[in-house]
Design a protein around this motif. Sequence first.
Motif, mmCIF file in Angstrom:
data_model
loop_
_atom_site.group_PDB
_atom_site.id
_atom_site.type_symbol
_atom_site.label_atom_id
_atom_site.label_comp_id
_atom_site.label_asym_id
_atom_site.label_seq_id
_atom_site.Cartn_x
_atom_site.Cartn_y
_atom_site.Cartn_z
ATOM 1 N N VAL A 36 -72.902 35.806 -14.475
ATOM 2 C CA VAL A 36 -73.829 36.092 -13.372
ATOM 3 C C VAL A 36 -74.802 37.195 -13.759
ATOM 4 N N TYR A 37 -74.273 38.194 -14.412
ATOM 5 C CA TYR A 37 -75.074 39.351 -14.811
ATOM 6 C C TYR A 37 -76.265 38.941 -15.687
ATOM 7 N N PRO A 38 -76.057 38.243 -16.818
ATOM 8 C CA PRO A 38 -77.203 37.841 -17.626
ATOM 9 C C PRO A 38 -78.115 36.817 -16.960
ATOM 10 N N TRP A 39 -77.568 35.930 -16.107
ATOM 11 C CA TRP A 39 -78.448 34.991 -15.412
ATOM 12 C C TRP A 39 -79.463 35.751 -14.568
ATOM 13 N N ILE A 40 -78.993 36.777 -13.862
ATOM 14 C CA ILE A 40 -79.899 37.568 -13.030
ATOM 15 C C ILE A 40 -80.894 38.315 -13.907
ATOM 16 N N PHE A 41 -80.433 38.853 -15.020
ATOM 17 C CA PHE A 41 -81.345 39.529 -15.941
ATOM 18 C C PHE A 41 -82.470 38.595 -16.372
ATOM 19 N N ALA A 42 -82.102 37.364 -16.709
ATOM 20 C CA ALA A 42 -83.107 36.401 -17.159
ATOM 21 C C ALA A 42 -84.087 36.067 -16.041
ATOM 22 N N TRP A 94 -89.470 54.871 -9.118
ATOM 23 C CA TRP A 94 -88.841 54.238 -7.959
ATOM 24 C C TRP A 94 -88.137 52.944 -8.332
ATOM 25 N N THR A 95 -88.585 52.314 -9.423
ATOM 26 C CA THR A 95 -87.870 51.137 -9.905
ATOM 27 C C THR A 95 -86.476 51.525 -10.389
ATOM 28 N N LEU A 96 -86.389 52.618 -11.146
ATOM 29 C CA LEU A 96 -85.093 53.103 -11.610
ATOM 30 C C LEU A 96 -84.199 53.511 -10.439
ATOM 31 N N THR A 97 -84.784 54.174 -9.444
ATOM 32 C CA THR A 97 -84.007 54.635 -8.290
ATOM 33 C C THR A 97 -83.424 53.459 -7.515
ATOM 34 N N ALA A 98 -84.263 52.463 -7.244
ATOM 35 C CA ALA A 98 -83.789 51.290 -6.496
ATOM 36 C C ALA A 98 -82.730 50.519 -7.285
ATOM 37 N N GLY A 99 -82.940 50.398 -8.590
ATOM 38 C CA GLY A 99 -81.972 49.685 -9.415
ATOM 39 C C GLY A 99 -80.609 50.365 -9.420
ATOM 40 N N ALA A 100 -80.609 51.687 -9.537
ATOM 41 C CA ALA A 100 -79.334 52.418 -9.535
ATOM 42 C C ALA A 100 -78.628 52.298 -8.186
ATOM 43 N N ALA A 101 -79.392 52.306 -7.091
ATOM 44 C CA ALA A 101 -78.788 52.180 -5.761
ATOM 45 C C ALA A 101 -78.096 50.830 -5.600
ATOM 46 N N LEU A 102 -78.747 49.756 -6.063
ATOM 47 C CA LEU A 102 -78.131 48.427 -5.983
ATOM 48 C C LEU A 102 -76.889 48.335 -6.870
ATOM 49 N N MET A 103 -76.951 48.927 -8.049
ATOM 50 C CA MET A 103 -75.786 48.909 -8.932
ATOM 51 C C MET A 103 -74.609 49.646 -8.298
ATOM 52 N N ALA A 104 -74.890 50.771 -7.655
ATOM 53 C CA ALA A 104 -73.821 51.531 -7.003
ATOM 54 C C ALA A 104 -73.164 50.717 -5.898
ATOM 55 N N LEU A 105 -73.991 50.092 -5.068
ATOM 56 C CA LEU A 105 -73.460 49.278 -3.981
ATOM 57 C C LEU A 105 -72.638 48.112 -4.525
ATOM 58 N N VAL A 164 -66.185 37.391 -3.083
ATOM 59 C CA VAL A 164 -66.759 38.707 -2.791
ATOM 60 C C VAL A 164 -66.966 39.490 -4.089
ATOM 61 N N ALA A 165 -66.031 39.362 -5.015
ATOM 62 C CA ALA A 165 -66.204 40.004 -6.320
ATOM 63 C C ALA A 165 -67.459 39.478 -7.008
ATOM 64 N N LEU A 166 -67.689 38.185 -6.893
ATOM 65 C CA LEU A 166 -68.880 37.577 -7.466
ATOM 66 C C LEU A 166 -70.136 38.142 -6.802
ATOM 67 N N ALA A 167 -70.108 38.337 -5.474
ATOM 68 C CA ALA A 167 -71.246 38.920 -4.768
ATOM 69 C C ALA A 167 -71.523 40.343 -5.241
ATOM 70 N N GLY A 168 -70.448 41.119 -5.462
ATOM 71 C CA GLY A 168 -70.623 42.465 -5.990
ATOM 72 C C GLY A 168 -71.256 42.443 -7.364
ATOM 73 N N ARG A 169 -70.831 41.494 -8.172
ATOM 74 C CA ARG A 169 -71.412 41.348 -9.510
ATOM 75 C C ARG A 169 -72.901 41.002 -9.428
ATOM 76 N N VAL A 170 -73.274 40.187 -8.443
ATOM 77 C CA VAL A 170 -74.684 39.839 -8.245
ATOM 78 C C VAL A 170 -75.501 41.083 -7.931
ATOM 79 N N LEU A 171 -74.991 41.935 -7.052
ATOM 80 C CA LEU A 171 -75.709 43.160 -6.700
ATOM 81 C C LEU A 171 -75.861 44.074 -7.915
ATOM 82 N N VAL A 172 -74.801 44.196 -8.690
ATOM 83 C CA VAL A 172 -74.890 45.013 -9.907
ATOM 84 C C VAL A 172 -75.951 44.435 -10.843
ATOM 85 N N GLY A 173 -75.948 43.121 -10.989
ATOM 86 C CA GLY A 173 -76.929 42.486 -11.862
ATOM 87 C C GLY A 173 -78.351 42.688 -11.396
ATOM 88 N N LEU A 174 -78.582 42.577 -10.089
ATOM 89 C CA LEU A 174 -79.933 42.793 -9.556
ATOM 90 C C LEU A 174 -80.412 44.213 -9.840
#
Length: 405
Positions: free
Chosen positions: A23-29, A46-57, A70-80
């Motif tokens: 999931v992580y690399p698919w989102i990266f692509a 602000w791009t870095l700030t928003a990215g870190a906030a999504l990764m934390a969540l 739900v674990a997959l959803a968390g992985r999606v947020l980290v990837g975004l």
Amino acid sequence: MVAGDLMATFSPTGAMLGLLSAVYPWIFAAMALPAGTLADTAGPRWTLTAGAALMALGSIVFGLAPTFGVALAGRVLVGLGASVILIAWLRLGAAWCRPHETARLAGLTQTVGAIGGLVGTAPLALLVARLGWRASFVAIGAVTGGVGAACALIVRDRPAAREQSVPAPPAGGGSAADLVRAARAVIVNPASWPPVLASAGIYSTLLTFVGLWGVPYLVQVYGLSRVAASGYTAWAAVGILVGAISIGWLSDRVLARRRLPLIVFAIVYAALWYALALPDGPRLSLGWLAPFCFLLGLTSSVVAVVFAVVPEVNDPRRPGVAIGFCNIPSFTAIALLQWGTGAMLDAGFTGETIGGVRVYPFAAYRAVFVLCAALATGAVLAAFAVTETRCRNVWAAARAGTAGA
């Protein structure tokens, strides 16, 4: 690193576990070009700030997940969140660094990533052993949130004392139409493809071994503990630490070349895979595992040169889009390979489990390594087709030459 914990908690198949990782690399692509445009227009801070906030969540959601979905959803947020970090950081470097420093900047980025990789091996295994995998990921999310807050407070898009060191984006640079135009220009440029294909062949195979199947392979085939196996794979991160800065410096300052280091290090990297993939050869002895992982990381760090050469063969007004394009083939390959190798291991599964974790035979792992060796060989062929820029932007000259022809 926590593949065994996830297997024991959610009882996924190898393919499902590969999907969770993929999931992580698919989102990266998918986010590569939009992230590049965001970094070019909204700015790296602000791009870095928003990215870190999504990764934390996402990390907190992953740690608290009651189900695999739900674990997959968390992985999606980290990837975004993570999908914009690298591009924003390299875009920041385009504003703060001189052109002949770009490979070293990318190497420094890899070095920081390697430090994270080291933390994600034996230290993470020890943390998980002490706190459990759930509490560990919640803690990681909290720390990541703090990093995001620091970005908002400290990072600045460009030096205040001088003008930005790269041309500004064209007017209307934030529109969807401009993104399409900028992306199309990079995609149709034939010089864009050889370096990113070389990177895809190297990076996808490295992460498949170090980030997904390396630890289970060492645990199941060599009988090592998870912490001991993580200690061996940590040598790959040490190799990246050594190689990222040194190869960037070699490319920028010593050789003033991009193509030559890509070719040489890609050849050595591919040769290492054949040590695992040869059908009639014995498995590597324990004494060779640490040097093997170190060299695998060292030679793979040549992908830092790709993040320098691709912007050098494209429009200098849109470095974020060019840098973002670098991620598309690499992370698409990672996603496909991690899912595909999971399916290959499942095909060789004999039914044996230990503590709810599937045990795959040596022959199944070797089939995976054969595929990785083939992809690494493809990276060598792509490296030979890379345009030599001599560490300067050649986009305008190439356009003039095409027009003159």
